[in-house]
Write an enzyme that holds these catalytic residues in place. Structure first.
Site, PDB file in Angstrom:
ATOM      1  CE1 TYR A 130       0.088  10.539   3.753  1.00  0.00           C
ATOM      2  CE2 TYR A 130       2.359  10.132   3.115  1.00  0.00           C
ATOM      3  CZ  TYR A 130       1.100   9.669   3.419  1.00  0.00           C
ATOM      4  OH  TYR A 130       0.845   8.310   3.397  1.00  0.00           O
TER       5      TYR A 130
ATOM      6  NE  ARG B  51       5.600  14.826   5.127  1.00  0.00           N
ATOM      7  CZ  ARG B  51       6.828  14.510   5.418  1.00  0.00           C
ATOM      8  NH1 ARG B  51       7.818  15.187   4.868  1.00  0.00           N
ATOM      9  NH2 ARG B  51       7.084  13.534   6.244  1.00  0.00           N
TER      10      ARG B  51
ATOM     11  CE1 TYR C 212       3.994  14.014  11.057  1.00  0.00           C
ATOM     12  CE2 TYR C 212       4.124  14.902   8.836  1.00  0.00           C
ATOM     13  CZ  TYR C 212       3.401  14.300   9.840  1.00  0.00           C
ATOM     14  OH  TYR C 212       2.090  13.976   9.623  1.00  0.00           O
TER      15      TYR C 212
ATOM     16  CB  CYS D  97      -0.978  34.642  13.645  1.00  0.00           C
ATOM     17  SG  CYS D  97      -1.985  33.156  13.867  1.00  0.00           S
ATOM     18  CD  GLU D  98       0.229  28.767  15.367  1.00  0.00           C
ATOM     19  OE1 GLU D  98       1.060  27.893  15.674  1.00  0.00           O
ATOM     20  OE2 GLU D  98      -1.000  28.578  15.322  1.00  0.00           O
TER      21      GLU D  98
ATOM     22  CD  GLU E 265      -2.708  -1.088   2.631  1.00  0.00           C
ATOM     23  OE1 GLU E 265      -2.421  -0.264   3.529  1.00  0.00           O
ATOM     24  OE2 GLU E 265      -3.635  -1.896   2.741  1.00  0.00           O
TER      25      GLU E 265
HETATM   26  N1  LLP Z   1      -1.416   1.946   4.582  1.00  0.00           N
HETATM   27  C1  LLP Z   1      -1.837   2.365   5.792  1.00  0.00           C
HETATM   28  C2  LLP Z   1      -2.749   1.525   6.587  1.00  0.00           C
HETATM   29  C3  LLP Z   1      -1.412   3.623   6.274  1.00  0.00           C
HETATM   30  O1  LLP Z   1      -1.842   4.055   7.468  1.00  0.00           O
HETATM   31  C4  LLP Z   1      -0.550   4.414   5.483  1.00  0.00           C
HETATM   32  C5  LLP Z   1      -0.085   5.733   5.968  1.00  0.00           C
HETATM   33  C6  LLP Z   1      -0.143   3.920   4.221  1.00  0.00           C
HETATM   34  C7  LLP Z   1      -0.587   2.676   3.810  1.00  0.00           C
HETATM   35  C8  LLP Z   1       0.760   4.694   3.299  1.00  0.00           C
HETATM   36  O2  LLP Z   1       2.013   4.907   3.861  1.00  0.00           O
HETATM   37  P1  LLP Z   1       3.216   5.567   3.032  1.00  0.00           P
HETATM   38  O3  LLP Z   1       3.627   4.581   1.962  1.00  0.00           O
HETATM   39  O4  LLP Z   1       2.738   6.839   2.411  1.00  0.00           O
HETATM   40  O5  LLP Z   1       4.262   5.767   4.036  1.00  0.00           O
HETATM   41  N2  LLP Z   1       1.255  12.631   7.205  1.00  0.00           N
HETATM   42  C9  LLP Z   1       2.453  11.827   7.322  1.00  0.00           C
HETATM   43  C10 LLP Z   1       2.251  10.417   6.780  1.00  0.00           C
HETATM   44  C11 LLP Z   1       1.160   9.635   7.490  1.00  0.00           C
HETATM   45  C12 LLP Z   1       0.914   8.270   6.884  1.00  0.00           C
HETATM   46  C13 LLP Z   1      -0.116   7.507   7.630  1.00  0.00           C
HETATM   47  N3  LLP Z   1      -0.455   6.249   7.073  1.00  0.00           N
HETATM   48  C14 LLP Z   1       3.616  12.540   6.619  1.00  0.00           C
HETATM   49  O6  LLP Z   1       3.446  13.640   6.097  1.00  0.00           O
HETATM   50  O7  LLP Z   1       4.719  12.012   6.616  1.00  0.00           O
END
Ligand code: LLP
Length: 413
Positions: free
Chosen positions: A370, A311, A315, A341-342, A272
């Protein structure tokens, strides 16, 4: 094996034209870089239906449509994401409803729709699936999976670790048998998969190997069950090296590791990926409003900030920031700040951007995952426009929000 990253194909002239026509801040997605992201996975995995792109990374309809043309599937975390994928013309049998906390109604909707797979990750979701199974024809059960919490520290940012023992997701390995047995005894649902998602932004494959050592023995123990485990859904997680000198972990190395372990087991793997398909394809265009020297620390205040791209604030992620106009100069001491404003509203720190002046255009790179999806309307700032570029052609695929959009659905008085 690690290979050098593929740079986005969008050159500065194109970006300048887009900023002039559409304004800033604007997200620009390079369709060919999206293609390359999908192809890297397809080349590695072989069967595109084993890849379920994580829609949360970038859910623009045009992006979904472009990726769908490669024959891959989609992982939707919510009914909202599921609705988007359907709106992009994808059939339900290519959609996985992913293993994040869901309402009972979301599980029921997934079962009604006839999705490829519904990953359940808590007892109430299992109960909802068993009840909803009644609406399926007995010879056409809904395929469901169980998310396992393997108790693995994957090396992600602490907010993005999802497989640790104390994570809120999934079943403890000791709880799987009972839930599996309940599902295999119920009509209208068929348990077929065990799932994990270890975390996001991983640059090391070792946690996946550890996860297989948790999942495969569980699958072996369930082999005698009426419904044997047929597939392991390994979630997403492969990282992108955002900082200048980086290189990305390769899907092919992950697939090799997985196939070596699963060979002969009869278990299929599903992936995924979100970030590793979409991140490199995106650029955020922002214009410098003005420069400020603060105790000898130069800063560029831009028209994009953490409401547009969060991001760094969330993070500490240091994405490359290139001057489209102006030059890369001097010591790496320039901060790139947003307009809200931050004081924590930053896009990056310690940049070599001394040659950049007010009104110059900057490109924040690798923001295709993201980025827009986490934008907010804080300070009543309209969210940015989104553009899809394909070679020399480009078009707006989401209009910039208008001021009226900001209060749509509100009632006063
Ligand atoms: N599958 C599930 C069940 C997930 O919760 C996620 C990501 C993915 C697949 C996809 O993961 P990836 O391949 O994109 O790492 N906002 C954060 C990322 C949060 C991802 C949460 N779940 C950021 O900007 O790094």
């Amino acid at each position: 094996m690690q290979t050098a990253r593929t740079d986005t194909l969008l050159d500065h002239d194109r970006l300048r034209d887009i900023a002039t026509d559409v304004g800033t801040p604007t997200y620009v997605y390079d369709a060919r870089a999206l293609d390359a992201g999908a192809r890297r996975w397809i080349d590695a995995v072989g069967d595109p239906s084993r890849i379920s792109y994580a829609v949360k990374a970038n859910f623009n309809l045009a992006v979904l449509e472009r990726l769908a043309a490669h024959g891959i599937g989609f992982e939707a975390a919510t009914t909202g994401e599921m609705a988007r994928v359907l709106a992009a013309g994808v059939t339900p049998d290519r959609i996985v409803l992913g293993g994040v906390p869901k309402t009972r109604a979301a599980v029921v909707e997934g079962i009604r729709r006839g999705l490829d797979l519904i990953v359940l990750q808590a007892r109430h979701e299992v109960e909802a699936a068993m009840e909803a199974g009644a609406m399926r024809a007995p010879d056409d059960p809904a395929r469901v999976g169980l998310r396992v919490r393997p108790g693995i520290q994957a090396g992600a940012h602490p907010s993005l670790e999802t497989g640790r023992a104390d994570a809120k997701f999934g079943f403890h390995p000791s709880e799987v048998r009972e839930a599996w047995a309940a599902l295999s005894g119920a009509g209208g649902v068929e348990p077929t998969a065990l799932a994990v998602h270890l975390g996001s932004g991983l640059d090391d494959l070792a946690p996946y190997a550890e996860a297989l050592e948790v999942l495969v023995p569980i699958a072996e123990r369930l082999a005698g069950d009426a419904a044997p485990v047929r597939e392991l859904d390994l979630g997403g997680g492969l990282g992108v090296a955002y900082e200048d000198a980086g290189s990305d972990p390769e899907p092919v190395d992950l697939v090799r590791l997985v196939e070596d372990r699963l060979g002969g087991s009869g278990l299929a793997a599903r992936y995924e990926p979100g970030r590793s398909i979409a991140a490199r394809a995106g650029t955020l265009l922002t214009r410098v409003l003005y420069r400020r020297e603060r105790d000898g620390h130069p800063a560029l205040i831009c028209d994009a900030g953490f409401t547009d791209f969060g991001r760094f604030a969330l993070y500490g992620a240091e994405h490359r920031i290139e001057p489209v106009d102006g030059e890369t100069q001097g010591e790496p001491t320039v901060e790139v700040l947003g307009p809200t404003c931050e004081s924590g509203d930053k896009l990056g720190t310690e940049r070599r951007l001394h040659g950049v002046r007010p009104d110059d255009l900057l490109a924040v790179r690798d923001v295709g995952a993201y980025g827009f999806v986490m934008a907010s309307n804080y300070n009543s700032r309209p969210r940015p426009a989104e553009v899809l570029a394909d070679g020399t052609d480009w078009k707006v695929v989401r209009a910039r929000e208008s001021l009226e959009d900001l209060w749509r659905g509100e009632t006063a008085g």
